[in-house]
Design an enzyme around this catalytic site. Sequence first.
Site, PDB file in Angstrom:
ATOM      1  N   ASP A 199     -34.361  -4.626  36.166  1.00 37.51           N
ATOM      2  CA  ASP A 199     -33.288  -5.619  36.088  1.00 37.51           C
ATOM      3  C   ASP A 199     -31.739  -5.544  36.338  1.00 37.51           C
ATOM      4  O   ASP A 199     -31.267  -4.986  34.905  1.00 37.51           O
ATOM      5  CB  ASP A 199     -33.112  -6.634  35.620  1.00 37.51           C
ATOM      6  CG  ASP A 199     -32.513  -7.887  35.959  1.00 37.51           C
ATOM      7  OD1 ASP A 199     -32.589  -8.275  36.932  1.00 37.51           O
ATOM      8  OD2 ASP A 199     -31.786  -8.522  34.885  1.00 37.51           O
TER       9      ASP A 199
ATOM     10  N   ASN B 125     -31.076  -7.498  43.250  1.00 37.28           N
ATOM     11  CA  ASN B 125     -30.805  -7.845  41.827  1.00 37.28           C
ATOM     12  C   ASN B 125     -31.388  -6.804  40.940  1.00 37.28           C
ATOM     13  O   ASN B 125     -31.404  -6.969  39.276  1.00 37.28           O
ATOM     14  CB  ASN B 125     -32.015  -9.365  41.670  1.00 37.28           C
ATOM     15  CG  ASN B 125     -32.167  -9.896  40.070  1.00 37.28           C
ATOM     16  OD1 ASN B 125     -31.161  -9.584  39.546  1.00 37.28           O
ATOM     17  ND2 ASN B 125     -34.156  -9.533  40.085  1.00 37.28           N
TER      18      ASN B 125
ATOM     19  N   HIS C 284     -32.030 -15.027  39.978  1.00 35.68           N
ATOM     20  CA  HIS C 284     -31.900 -14.492  38.683  1.00 35.68           C
ATOM     21  C   HIS C 284     -30.830 -13.346  38.199  1.00 35.68           C
ATOM     22  O   HIS C 284     -30.726 -12.289  37.781  1.00 35.68           O
ATOM     23  CB  HIS C 284     -33.265 -13.288  39.189  1.00 35.68           C
ATOM     24  CG  HIS C 284     -34.348 -13.254  39.171  1.00 35.68           C
ATOM     25  ND1 HIS C 284     -35.561 -14.396  38.629  1.00 35.68           N
ATOM     26  CD2 HIS C 284     -34.831 -14.380  40.342  1.00 35.68           C
ATOM     27  CE1 HIS C 284     -36.250 -15.434  38.803  1.00 35.68           C
ATOM     28  NE2 HIS C 284     -36.512 -14.909  39.962  1.00 35.68           N
TER      29      HIS C 284
ATOM     30  N   ASN D 246     -41.529 -18.829  55.057  1.00 35.27           N
ATOM     31  CA  ASN D 246     -40.986 -17.718  54.822  1.00 35.27           C
ATOM     32  C   ASN D 246     -41.953 -16.553  54.541  1.00 35.27           C
ATOM     33  O   ASN D 246     -43.341 -16.944  54.227  1.00 35.27           O
ATOM     34  CB  ASN D 246     -39.825 -17.581  53.943  1.00 35.27           C
ATOM     35  CG  ASN D 246     -40.099 -17.069  52.289  1.00 35.27           C
ATOM     36  OD1 ASN D 246     -41.466 -17.848  52.329  1.00 35.27           O
ATOM     37  ND2 ASN D 246     -39.185 -17.457  51.506  1.00 35.27           N
TER      38      ASN D 246
ATOM     39  N   ARG E 102     -29.519 -12.543  53.136  1.00 40.62           N
ATOM     40  CA  ARG E 102     -29.848 -13.243  53.046  1.00 40.62           C
ATOM     41  C   ARG E 102     -29.739 -12.087  51.545  1.00 40.62           C
ATOM     42  O   ARG E 102     -29.575 -11.050  51.121  1.00 40.62           O
ATOM     43  CB  ARG E 102     -31.071 -13.509  53.063  1.00 40.62           C
ATOM     44  CG  ARG E 102     -32.332 -13.762  51.591  1.00 40.62           C
ATOM     45  CD  ARG E 102     -34.003 -13.451  52.548  1.00 40.62           C
ATOM     46  NE  ARG E 102     -34.760 -14.680  51.453  1.00 40.62           N
ATOM     47  CZ  ARG E 102     -34.997 -13.798  50.291  1.00 40.62           C
ATOM     48  NH1 ARG E 102     -35.074 -12.050  50.304  1.00 40.62           N
ATOM     49  NH2 ARG E 102     -36.745 -14.217  49.695  1.00 40.62           N
TER      50      ARG E 102
ATOM     51  N   ARG F 209     -32.688 -14.666  34.416  1.00 36.48           N
ATOM     52  CA  ARG F 209     -30.995 -13.602  35.135  1.00 36.48           C
ATOM     53  C   ARG F 209     -30.847 -12.262  33.961  1.00 36.48           C
ATOM     54  O   ARG F 209     -30.528 -11.536  35.036  1.00 36.48           O
ATOM     55  CB  ARG F 209     -30.076 -14.451  34.445  1.00 36.48           C
ATOM     56  CG  ARG F 209     -29.626 -15.954  35.728  1.00 36.48           C
ATOM     57  CD  ARG F 209     -28.694 -16.484  35.314  1.00 36.48           C
ATOM     58  NE  ARG F 209     -28.329 -17.580  36.427  1.00 36.48           N
ATOM     59  CZ  ARG F 209     -28.104 -18.886  36.211  1.00 36.48           C
ATOM     60  NH1 ARG F 209     -27.566 -19.151  35.409  1.00 36.48           N
ATOM     61  NH2 ARG F 209     -27.925 -20.065  37.090  1.00 36.48           N
TER      62      ARG F 209
ATOM     63  N   ASP G 183     -31.437 -11.604  48.235  1.00 36.40           N
ATOM     64  CA  ASP G 183     -32.679 -11.847  47.924  1.00 36.40           C
ATOM     65  C   ASP G 183     -32.856 -12.211  46.283  1.00 36.40           C
ATOM     66  O   ASP G 183     -31.829 -11.024  45.416  1.00 36.40           O
ATOM     67  CB  ASP G 183     -33.595 -10.357  47.373  1.00 36.40           C
ATOM     68  CG  ASP G 183     -34.831 -10.471  46.753  1.00 36.40           C
ATOM     69  OD1 ASP G 183     -35.623 -11.683  47.791  1.00 36.40           O
ATOM     70  OD2 ASP G 183     -35.340  -9.706  46.365  1.00 36.40           O
TER      71      ASP G 183
ATOM     72  N   GLU H 107     -31.317 -16.923  48.050  1.00 37.53           N
ATOM     73  CA  GLU H 107     -32.608 -17.106  48.143  1.00 37.53           C
ATOM     74  C   GLU H 107     -32.621 -17.741  46.212  1.00 37.53           C
ATOM     75  O   GLU H 107     -32.895 -17.316  45.286  1.00 37.53           O
ATOM     76  CB  GLU H 107     -33.762 -16.233  48.153  1.00 37.53           C
ATOM     77  CG  GLU H 107     -35.388 -17.103  47.468  1.00 37.53           C
ATOM     78  CD  GLU H 107     -35.672 -16.126  47.102  1.00 37.53           C
ATOM     79  OE1 GLU H 107     -37.215 -15.987  47.500  1.00 37.53           O
ATOM     80  OE2 GLU H 107     -35.387 -14.647  45.730  1.00 37.53           O
TER      81      GLU H 107
HETATM   82  C1  QV4 Z   1     -46.272  -5.686  38.519  1.00 41.16           C
HETATM   83  C2  QV4 Z   1     -47.158  -6.946  37.499  1.00 41.16           C
HETATM   84  C3  QV4 Z   1     -46.378  -7.437  36.572  1.00 41.16           C
HETATM   85  C4  QV4 Z   1     -45.394  -6.156  35.644  1.00 41.16           C
HETATM   86  C5  QV4 Z   1     -45.208  -4.832  36.412  1.00 41.16           C
HETATM   87  C6  QV4 Z   1     -44.609  -3.783  35.404  1.00 41.16           C
HETATM   88  O1  QV4 Z   1     -47.578  -8.420  38.242  1.00 41.16           O
HETATM   89  O2  QV4 Z   1     -46.185  -8.430  35.712  1.00 41.16           O
HETATM   90  O3  QV4 Z   1     -44.677  -6.682  34.860  1.00 41.16           O
HETATM   91  O4  QV4 Z   1     -46.447  -4.795  37.400  1.00 41.16           O
HETATM   92  O5  QV4 Z   1     -44.413  -2.836  36.455  1.00 41.16           O
HETATM   93  C7  QV4 Z   1     -44.692  -6.191  42.845  1.00 41.16           C
HETATM   94  C8  QV4 Z   1     -46.064  -6.546  42.607  1.00 41.16           C
HETATM   95  C9  QV4 Z   1     -45.884  -7.466  41.269  1.00 41.16           C
HETATM   96  C10 QV4 Z   1     -45.865  -5.663  40.353  1.00 41.16           C
HETATM   97  C11 QV4 Z   1     -44.331  -5.769  41.016  1.00 41.16           C
HETATM   98  C12 QV4 Z   1     -43.687  -4.504  39.637  1.00 41.16           C
HETATM   99  O6  QV4 Z   1     -46.609  -7.802  43.535  1.00 41.16           O
HETATM  100  O7  QV4 Z   1     -47.286  -7.846  40.797  1.00 41.16           O
HETATM  101  O8  QV4 Z   1     -46.070  -6.595  38.912  1.00 41.16           O
HETATM  102  O9  QV4 Z   1     -43.648  -5.611  42.102  1.00 41.16           O
HETATM  103  O10 QV4 Z   1     -44.203  -3.184  39.783  1.00 41.16           O
HETATM  104  C13 QV4 Z   1     -42.015  -9.066  46.574  1.00 41.16           C
HETATM  105  C14 QV4 Z   1     -43.692  -9.976  46.063  1.00 41.16           C
HETATM  106  C15 QV4 Z   1     -43.895  -9.454  44.620  1.00 41.16           C
HETATM  107  C16 QV4 Z   1     -44.026  -7.877  44.452  1.00 41.16           C
HETATM  108  C17 QV4 Z   1     -41.346  -7.903  44.896  1.00 41.16           C
HETATM  109  C18 QV4 Z   1     -41.328  -6.183  44.098  1.00 41.16           C
HETATM  110  O11 QV4 Z   1     -43.493 -11.244  46.436  1.00 41.16           O
HETATM  111  O12 QV4 Z   1     -45.534  -9.775  44.929  1.00 41.16           O
HETATM  112  O13 QV4 Z   1     -44.111  -7.424  43.135  1.00 41.16           O
HETATM  113  O14 QV4 Z   1     -41.992  -8.092  46.250  1.00 41.16           O
HETATM  114  O15 QV4 Z   1     -42.371  -5.397  45.550  1.00 41.16           O
HETATM  115  C19 QV4 Z   1     -40.150 -15.639  42.081  1.00 41.16           C
HETATM  116  C20 QV4 Z   1     -38.620 -14.950  42.307  1.00 41.16           C
HETATM  117  C21 QV4 Z   1     -37.967 -15.505  43.773  1.00 41.16           C
HETATM  118  C22 QV4 Z   1     -39.194 -14.202  44.269  1.00 41.16           C
HETATM  119  C23 QV4 Z   1     -40.281 -14.453  44.014  1.00 41.16           C
HETATM  120  C24 QV4 Z   1     -41.280 -13.603  44.677  1.00 41.16           C
HETATM  121  O16 QV4 Z   1     -37.230 -16.384  41.802  1.00 41.16           O
HETATM  122  O17 QV4 Z   1     -36.758 -14.700  44.040  1.00 41.16           O
HETATM  123  O18 QV4 Z   1     -40.730 -15.361  42.749  1.00 41.16           O
HETATM  124  N1  QV4 Z   1     -39.298 -14.034  45.695  1.00 41.16           N
HETATM  125  C25 QV4 Z   1     -37.819 -12.530  46.856  1.00 41.16           C
HETATM  126  C26 QV4 Z   1     -38.583 -12.139  47.724  1.00 41.16           C
HETATM  127  C27 QV4 Z   1     -39.579 -11.404  47.357  1.00 41.16           C
HETATM  128  C28 QV4 Z   1     -39.524 -10.672  46.263  1.00 41.16           C
HETATM  129  C29 QV4 Z   1     -38.566 -10.667  45.008  1.00 41.16           C
HETATM  130  C30 QV4 Z   1     -37.651 -11.484  45.039  1.00 41.16           C
HETATM  131  C31 QV4 Z   1     -38.018  -9.325  44.355  1.00 41.16           C
HETATM  132  O19 QV4 Z   1     -38.745 -13.280  48.913  1.00 41.16           O
HETATM  133  O20 QV4 Z   1     -40.886 -10.761  48.104  1.00 41.16           O
HETATM  134  O21 QV4 Z   1     -40.710 -10.227  45.698  1.00 41.16           O
HETATM  135  O22 QV4 Z   1     -37.925  -9.073  44.955  1.00 41.16           O
HETATM  136  O23 QV4 Z   1     -39.438 -16.802  42.882  1.00 41.16           O
HETATM  137 CA    CA Z   2     -31.737 -10.050  36.556  1.00 39.62          CA
END
Ligand code: QV4
Ligand code: CA
Length: 484
Positions: free
Chosen positions: A163, A100, A197, A293, A191, A154, A193, A230
């Site tokens: 994105d 994504n 989106h 998970n 999977r 999305r 991810d 997911e």
């Molecule tokens: C930060 C700020 C944002 C800001 C951004 C600016 O919080 O507000 O816009 O900086 O650059 C990490 C940090 C997060 C940071 C981001 C970007 O935690 O604070 O934003 O990086 O630098 C995992 C973690 C996230 C992590 C992400 C990328 O959970 O915390 O973000 O990896 O490292 C929704 C979705 C679902 C998603 C779920 C978590 O619908 O799809 O949220 N689940 C999947 C995975 C999950 C993963 C992602 C998606 C992204 O299972 O593990 O997120 O690939 O429900």
């Molecule tokens: Ca997207």
Amino acid sequence: YKNPYYASGHSAMVHLFEWKWDDIADECERFLGPKGFGGVQISPPNENLVIWGKNRPWWERYQPMSYKLVTRSGNEQQFADMVRRCNNAGVRIYPDAIINHMTGNDPENVGTGGSTGDFHNWQYPGVPYGRNDFNWPHCVIGGNDYACCADRVRNCELAGLKDLNQGTEYVRDQIVNYMNRLIDLGVAGFRIDAAKHMWPGDLSVIYSRLHNLNTAHGFPSGSRPYIYQEVIDLGGEAVRREEYTSLAAVTEFKFGLELSNAFKGNNQLKWLSTWGPAWGLLPHEDALTFIDNHDNQRGHGAGGNILTYKQAKQYKAAIAFMLAHPYGEPQLMSSFDFWDTEAGPPMDHHGNIISPSINSDNTCGNGWICEHRWRPIYQMVGFRNAAGNTGVNDWWDNGSNQIAFCRGGNAFVAFNGDSWALNESLQTCLPAGTYCDVISGEKSHHSCTGKAVTVGHDGRAHISISPGDFDMVLAIYVGSESRL
Ligand code: QV4
Ligand code: CA
């Protein structure tokens, strides 16, 4: 896209979260294959951003830098070796595909494979991707968007992650080429991810361009990859899981919430007699099912009150129910121990992942929990294999939290979630004989190290589970007889 292509006699997948490829290969040969596991979900195999600023959090692997197969888990040759060795052991491999997005606007900009990037300008030379490959105009998903606006969910950034526009042929090609390389190396599926989106129409095109599974790795010719997307849908959102089930399977997040609720004592176990779509769950073949998970066990993603290894007795019971019941395609979580919800896996001061050690009682050390090596959990994989394609029959309950059921004439399981003892003569549906309960112990030579259950010629047996027992489950099956 809904058939995991497990080797015959195998079932259930385990997510070996943050494991190294060499260790997974060993685990397939020494444990997962012999115990009848179907497959392994692996952490994303493609190059990710190194984030020292947060001391190498687990989530750095969700920030792709390129599609080179170099991560803390290993390099391309180690990846290929793992897939080959696991397939030879009858265990399939399912990578987590992060398609994504790329990274956020982090201050560091070097990946695990040495690629660099210029995130403020959407530059990822390791692919390469540039500004035109991402959605425009730039926007970030806000909390309210989930309820109203599927297009923003999305086309805007998830947590600031750049994105990608899967509507363009160039982006599709990069993603398809990456996934096809993995298929050619022998993986059995993916999977997807953050599928919520991405547009279902774009995903449909991407899936249709994937190769068939590699026959040199034992897959029947014409096999399509198993795909589970997911999509967190607990109701009330603009994007619904049904938009994705026509394409492939979907992660069923209601499953773990409901079972956690029941095994924590907030809903009587007797209601589980109708477990499945009657509870608002997806049709059987559409559902990848799990208790916890890697996100919700630490409050990310759907969050909620999910059972995890930290509440072991209830957790093992919920997992045992998942594996005993025919509904869904079950996935187990295998964790590293954590208190800090951002902390990465056990590592040395260079950031290298430390391998799990294996204790003589099958459990793991070095900071690894290895739920899949807990006896009640791996033995229930054996139960599921013995149960095969049978349905649920001879359901019994006490009107409260004591329940039991058979799987055809092959297997029998009982649970006691009440605060008083279960002491009943119950129909087990099994041939007469003495069986070892695989939860409290196992078969050793010609006797049982735990409870023994004697089944009479009428199929009935005296079953007892007291509240003080280590586990609230008892399970026997054709194959767990004390004398064979
Ligand atoms: C930060 C700020 C944002 C800001 C951004 C600016 O919080 O507000 O816009 O900086 O650059 C990490 C940090 C997060 C940071 C981001 C970007 O935690 O604070 O934003 O990086 O630098 C995992 C973690 C996230 C992590 C992400 C990328 O959970 O915390 O973000 O990896 O490292 C929704 C979705 C679902 C998603 C779920 C978590 O619908 O799809 O949220 N689940 C999947 C995975 C999950 C993963 C992602 C998606 C992204 O299972 O593990 O997120 O690939 O429900
Ligand atoms: Ca997207």
